[in-house]
Design a protein around this motif. Structure first.
Motif, PDB file in Angstrom:
ATOM      1  N   ALA A 273       4.724  11.050  -8.365  1.00 17.88           N
ATOM      2  CA  ALA A 273       4.195  11.485  -9.661  1.00 17.88           C
ATOM      3  C   ALA A 273       3.452  12.815  -9.530  1.00 17.88           C
ATOM      4  CB  ALA A 273       3.282  10.412 -10.244  1.00 17.88           C
ATOM      5  N   ASP A 274       2.709  12.978  -8.429  1.00 15.92           N
ATOM      6  CA  ASP A 274       2.000  14.244  -8.184  1.00 15.92           C
ATOM      7  C   ASP A 274       2.968  15.411  -8.028  1.00 15.92           C
ATOM      8  OD1 ASP A 274      -0.383  12.836  -8.281  1.00 15.92           O
ATOM      9  OD2 ASP A 274      -0.684  12.826  -6.096  1.00 15.92           O
TER      10      ASP A 274
ATOM     11  N   VAL B   5       4.721   5.912  -5.184  1.00 16.17           N
ATOM     12  CA  VAL B   5       4.783   6.127  -6.634  1.00 16.17           C
ATOM     13  C   VAL B   5       3.816   7.239  -7.044  1.00 16.17           C
ATOM     14  CG1 VAL B   5       4.333   5.067  -8.897  1.00 16.17           C
ATOM     15  CG2 VAL B   5       5.551   3.771  -7.114  1.00 16.17           C
ATOM     16  N   LYS B   6       2.597   7.227  -6.502  1.00 11.41           N
ATOM     17  CA  LYS B   6       1.593   8.232  -6.854  1.00 11.41           C
ATOM     18  C   LYS B   6       1.973   9.618  -6.333  1.00 11.41           C
ATOM     19  CE  LYS B   6      -3.304   9.452  -6.431  1.00 11.41           C
ATOM     20  NZ  LYS B   6      -2.955  10.848  -6.539  1.00 11.41           N
ATOM     21  N   THR B   7       2.425   9.691  -5.085  1.00 13.17           N
ATOM     22  CA  THR B   7       2.790  10.986  -4.487  1.00 13.17           C
ATOM     23  C   THR B   7       3.983  11.597  -5.215  1.00 13.17           C
ATOM     24  OG1 THR B   7       1.946  10.225  -2.353  1.00 13.17           O
ATOM     25  CG2 THR B   7       3.358  12.171  -2.324  1.00 13.17           C
TER      26      THR B   7
ATOM     27  N   SER C 121       8.812  10.863 -11.757  1.00 10.14           N
ATOM     28  CA  SER C 121       8.458   9.495 -12.143  1.00 10.14           C
ATOM     29  C   SER C 121       9.477   8.545 -11.536  1.00 10.14           C
ATOM     30  CB  SER C 121       8.477   9.345 -13.665  1.00 10.14           C
ATOM     31  OG  SER C 121       7.460  10.133 -14.241  1.00 10.14           O
TER      32      SER C 121
ATOM     33  N   GLU D 173       2.660   1.868  -3.369  1.00 15.28           N
ATOM     34  CA  GLU D 173       1.777   2.470  -4.363  1.00 15.28           C
ATOM     35  C   GLU D 173       1.546   3.956  -4.077  1.00 15.28           C
ATOM     36  OE1 GLU D 173      -1.546  -0.228  -4.191  1.00 15.28           O
ATOM     37  OE2 GLU D 173      -0.464  -1.763  -5.329  1.00 15.28           O
ATOM     38  N   THR D 174       1.426   4.298  -2.799  1.00 17.83           N
ATOM     39  CA  THR D 174       1.266   5.701  -2.406  1.00 17.83           C
ATOM     40  C   THR D 174       2.530   6.489  -2.743  1.00 17.83           C
ATOM     41  OG1 THR D 174      -0.267   5.090  -0.645  1.00 17.83           O
ATOM     42  CG2 THR D 174       0.764   7.262  -0.475  1.00 17.83           C
TER      43      THR D 174
ATOM     44  N   GLU E 294       0.836  -1.218   0.000  1.00 20.37           N
ATOM     45  CA  GLU E 294       0.000   0.000   0.000  1.00 20.37           C
ATOM     46  C   GLU E 294       0.864   1.258   0.000  1.00 20.37           C
ATOM     47  OE1 GLU E 294      -2.524   2.218   3.447  1.00 20.37           O
ATOM     48  OE2 GLU E 294      -2.959   0.088   3.194  1.00 20.37           O
TER      49      GLU E 294
END
Length: 188
Positions: A58-59, A54-56, A63, A51-52, A48
């Motif tokens: 990217a935000d 990678v997303k954070t 990358s 995944e957070t 979990e």
């Protein structure tokens, strides 16, 4: 005098008994599994948080790719041989069973440049904000509860993040496992 001495001894005895009971409960924490089988994938909370991460990132315009997660004992031994009995540079000092990867509690990452090529450049500033993307990812990971291999005193492992859940490698080798429920998992 005997009554006072007896009363103090009783209080002392009760206090010692309470401390022993609390210590016993600490040693037998129900959330830590004992004699559990080896995992075959990342721990649910580590997955979990990965995944957070990678997303954070990217935000923030960064990358990243997770280059490694759970690693079998066989894979760990293969990596351990690099630079020792096989060609290449030494990439780990951990033999099979000596890495948090072997217990699904660690990940490695790399940055991705604009063309999607993996980079291990700690000075790279792909999002153009004047800061090292690498160190921005490290800061995000630490906020998520990961420990960073770049903080280690000896062998610095800059791409490495792990969650120990208060467990040592010795604990994990003896069969202790963190709880599977992310709500009860300690992120120490």
């Amino acid at each position: 005098m005997n009554k006072k001495l007896f009363g103090n001894a009783s209080v002392t005895f009760l206090l010692i008994l309470m401390v022993l009971l609390l210590y016993s409960q600490f040693l037998n924490r129900s959330e830590v599994q004992e004699d559990a089988t080896l995992p075959k994938d990342l721990h649910p909370l580590v997955l979990e948080k990965k995944e957070t991460l990678v997303k954070t990132a990217a935000d923030s315009g960064i990358s990243i790719i997770v280059t490694d997660g759970f690693r079998s004992f066989q894979e760990q031994d293969f990596l351990y041989q690099k630079g020792r009995t096989t060609d290449g540079q030494i990439v780990t000092h951990a033999k099979a069973g000596d890495s948090y990867h072997n217990f699904g509690l660690a990940i490695d990452f790399a940055l991705l440049d604009k063309q999607g090529k993996a980079l291990w450049d700690t000075a790279y500033d792909g999002n153009g904000n004047g800061k090292s993307d690498w160190m921005e990812v490290v800061a995000i990971a630490k906020e998520l509860g990961f420990q960073w291999g770049g903080d280690w005193e000896h062998f610095k492992d800059y791409p490495h993040f792990e969650m120990r859940f208060g467990l040592t490698i010795d604990d994990l080798q003896r069969g202790k496992r963190p709880p599977q429920n992310s709500l009860t998992a300690s992120q120490n």
